[in-house]
Design a protein around this motif. Structure first.
Motif, PDB file in Angstrom:
ATOM      1  N   PRO A 147      56.941  10.723  25.051  1.00  0.00           N
ATOM      2  CA  PRO A 147      57.512  11.903  24.382  1.00  0.00           C
ATOM      3  C   PRO A 147      57.672  11.711  22.867  1.00  0.00           C
ATOM      4  CG  PRO A 147      58.684  11.470  26.423  1.00  0.00           C
ATOM      5  CD  PRO A 147      57.777  10.295  26.194  1.00  0.00           C
ATOM      6  N   GLN A 148      57.589  10.456  22.410  1.00  0.00           N
ATOM      7  CA  GLN A 148      57.709  10.170  20.971  1.00  0.00           C
ATOM      8  C   GLN A 148      56.333  10.076  20.301  1.00  0.00           C
ATOM      9  OE1 GLN A 148      59.861   8.320  23.268  1.00  0.00           O
ATOM     10  NE2 GLN A 148      61.192  10.049  22.784  1.00  0.00           N
ATOM     11  N   ARG A 149      55.360  10.765  20.849  1.00  0.00           N
ATOM     12  CA  ARG A 149      53.981  10.681  20.358  1.00  0.00           C
ATOM     13  C   ARG A 149      53.874  10.879  18.845  1.00  0.00           C
ATOM     14  NH1 ARG A 149      49.654  13.826  18.898  1.00  0.00           N
ATOM     15  NH2 ARG A 149      47.584  13.184  19.687  1.00  0.00           N
ATOM     16  N   SER A 150      54.507  11.919  18.325  1.00  0.00           N
ATOM     17  CA  SER A 150      54.343  12.238  16.905  1.00  0.00           C
ATOM     18  C   SER A 150      54.845  11.117  16.004  1.00  0.00           C
ATOM     19  CB  SER A 150      55.074  13.543  16.554  1.00  0.00           C
ATOM     20  OG  SER A 150      56.460  13.425  16.807  1.00  0.00           O
ATOM     21  N   SER A 200      42.401  11.060  18.977  1.00  0.00           N
ATOM     22  CA  SER A 200      42.155  12.316  18.265  1.00  0.00           C
ATOM     23  C   SER A 200      43.424  12.788  17.561  1.00  0.00           C
ATOM     24  CB  SER A 200      41.692  13.401  19.243  1.00  0.00           C
ATOM     25  OG  SER A 200      42.702  13.667  20.201  1.00  0.00           O
ATOM     26  N   SER A 201      43.238  13.512  16.476  1.00  0.00           N
ATOM     27  CA  SER A 201      44.334  14.059  15.685  1.00  0.00           C
ATOM     28  C   SER A 201      45.251  12.924  15.200  1.00  0.00           C
ATOM     29  CB  SER A 201      45.099  15.101  16.504  1.00  0.00           C
ATOM     30  OG  SER A 201      45.908  15.894  15.683  1.00  0.00           O
ATOM     31  N   SER A 202      46.533  12.917  15.554  1.00  0.00           N
ATOM     32  CA  SER A 202      47.391  11.788  15.189  1.00  0.00           C
ATOM     33  C   SER A 202      46.920  10.509  15.868  1.00  0.00           C
ATOM     34  CB  SER A 202      48.843  12.074  15.597  1.00  0.00           C
ATOM     35  OG  SER A 202      49.362  13.167  14.886  1.00  0.00           O
ATOM     36  N   GLY A 203      46.306  10.661  17.055  1.00  0.00           N
ATOM     37  CA  GLY A 203      45.715   9.508  17.728  1.00  0.00           C
ATOM     38  C   GLY A 203      44.570   8.917  16.942  1.00  0.00           C
ATOM     39  N   ALA A 231      44.172  12.884  11.534  1.00  0.00           N
ATOM     40  CA  ALA A 231      45.161  13.366  10.563  1.00  0.00           C
ATOM     41  C   ALA A 231      45.378  12.298   9.494  1.00  0.00           C
ATOM     42  CB  ALA A 231      46.466  13.703  11.283  1.00  0.00           C
ATOM     43  N   PHE A 232      44.343  12.021   8.711  1.00  0.00           N
ATOM     44  CA  PHE A 232      44.438  10.982   7.686  1.00  0.00           C
ATOM     45  C   PHE A 232      45.386  11.370   6.551  1.00  0.00           C
ATOM     46  CE2 PHE A 232      39.862   9.631   8.777  1.00  0.00           C
ATOM     47  CZ  PHE A 232      40.312   8.669   9.660  1.00  0.00           C
ATOM     48  N   LYS A 233      45.337  12.636   6.160  1.00  0.00           N
ATOM     49  CA  LYS A 233      46.169  13.086   5.027  1.00  0.00           C
ATOM     50  C   LYS A 233      46.470  14.567   5.188  1.00  0.00           C
ATOM     51  CE  LYS A 233      46.494  12.978  -0.023  1.00  0.00           C
ATOM     52  NZ  LYS A 233      45.826  12.593  -1.297  1.00  0.00           N
ATOM     53  N   ILE A 234      47.697  14.845   5.625  1.00  0.00           N
ATOM     54  CA  ILE A 234      48.106  16.241   5.823  1.00  0.00           C
ATOM     55  C   ILE A 234      49.632  16.288   5.862  1.00  0.00           C
ATOM     56  CG2 ILE A 234      47.926  16.046   8.342  1.00  0.00           C
ATOM     57  CD1 ILE A 234      47.045  19.024   8.361  1.00  0.00           C
ATOM     58  N   ASP A 235      50.207  17.307   5.280  1.00  0.00           N
ATOM     59  CA  ASP A 235      51.669  17.423   5.174  1.00  0.00           C
ATOM     60  C   ASP A 235      52.229  16.160   4.501  1.00  0.00           C
ATOM     61  OD1 ASP A 235      51.549  19.904   6.399  1.00  0.00           O
ATOM     62  OD2 ASP A 235      51.739  19.057   8.405  1.00  0.00           O
ATOM     63  N   LYS A 236      53.112  15.433   5.177  1.00  0.00           N
ATOM     64  CA  LYS A 236      53.709  14.241   4.579  1.00  0.00           C
ATOM     65  C   LYS A 236      52.958  12.964   4.941  1.00  0.00           C
ATOM     66  CE  LYS A 236      58.371  16.224   4.472  1.00  0.00           C
ATOM     67  NZ  LYS A 236      59.786  16.072   4.926  1.00  0.00           N
ATOM     68  N   ILE A 237      51.876  13.100   5.681  1.00  0.00           N
ATOM     69  CA  ILE A 237      51.086  11.935   6.101  1.00  0.00           C
ATOM     70  C   ILE A 237      50.034  11.624   5.044  1.00  0.00           C
ATOM     71  CG2 ILE A 237      49.469  11.053   7.837  1.00  0.00           C
ATOM     72  CD1 ILE A 237      50.823  12.990   9.838  1.00  0.00           C
ATOM     73  N   ASP A 238      49.901  10.371   4.674  1.00  0.00           N
ATOM     74  CA  ASP A 238      48.843   9.956   3.751  1.00  0.00           C
ATOM     75  C   ASP A 238      48.435   8.514   4.055  1.00  0.00           C
ATOM     76  OD1 ASP A 238      47.061   9.386   1.764  1.00  0.00           O
ATOM     77  OD2 ASP A 238      48.458   9.659   0.094  1.00  0.00           O
TER      78      ASP A 238
END
Length: 212
Positions: free
Chosen positions: A50-53, A95-98, A122-129
């Motif tokens: 459930p803590q995937r993100s 895939s994605s965050s994975g 999701a290499f770089k999007i929102d607060k992710i870099d």
């Protein structure tokens, strides 16, 4: 060789998949092996929590998740199954965050993994870099092989700039396209399991070719 898969409940069985559609990687791998298009391999599906993100992110939770795979899961798999445990025969995919956490796992632990498949990452999007760490890296070129892909509709459009930056960063660091890494673009694809299932053969053929 072993391929570890994030979101393991989604990759083999539609009955366990979050959205009722699986990646069909078992059928695709079986067909490619029989056709002698790829090596025989073991595929390990790791169910997300459930803590995937948080666990699939570039933070302390992601680092803890990676430690679990390296220190607990991989040793267990290597004892139970007839694996080739060296880095040359160990790959990670998601895939994605994975896709992000798979890249992080490969990049920061290239002594354990030598290959990664990052679908719609999701290499770089929102607060992710996670492009910045690659651009800041000053060490020797790593002996790794990376598959990256993306679609072109919806969320895929938002992910593309970060993917473009990552590819530019890899080239800047000396990685050669179609040799050290492969990028596949499917402009008509959306961000879901059905789309990712159609690209399974591409990364299996790139990461696990029959050795001469």
């Amino acid at each position: 060789p072993v391929l570890y898969m994030q979101d393991g409940q989604n990759v083999i069985d539609p009955l366990t998949s979050s959205f009722g559609i699986d990646w069909q990687i078992d059928e695709v791998a079986d067909s490619l092996i029989k056709a002698k298009s790829i090596e025989e391999l073991i595929i390990v599906g790791i169910y997300n929590t459930p803590q995937r993100s948080q666990e699939y992110n570039n933070n302390k939770f992601g680092s803890a998740y990676i430690s679990f795979i390296i220190e607990e899961l991989k040793p267990f798999i290597d004892v139970i199954y007839r694996t080739l445990p060296d880095k040359a025969n160990t790959a990670i995919c998601g895939s994605s965050s994975g896709g992000l956490i798979s890249f992080k796992m490969l990049w920061e632990h290239s002594d354990i993994f030598s290959k990664a498949a990052c679908l719609s990452p999701a290499f770089k999007i929102d607060k992710i870099d996670y492009v910045a760490p690659i651009l800041d890296y000053l060490g020797a070129k790593k002996n790794i092989k990376i598959y990256i892909d993306n679609g072109g509709i919806g969320l895929e459009e938002q992910l593309q700039p970060g993917i473009d930056e990552m590819i530019s960063g890899l080239i800047e660091k000396g990685y050669i396209e179609n040799e050290d890494f492969l990028f596949v673009k499917d402009s008509l694809a959306v961000h879901n399991e059905a789309a990712w299932s159609k690209r399974v053969y591409r990364y299996l053929e790139f990461l696990f070719p029959i050795k001469e």
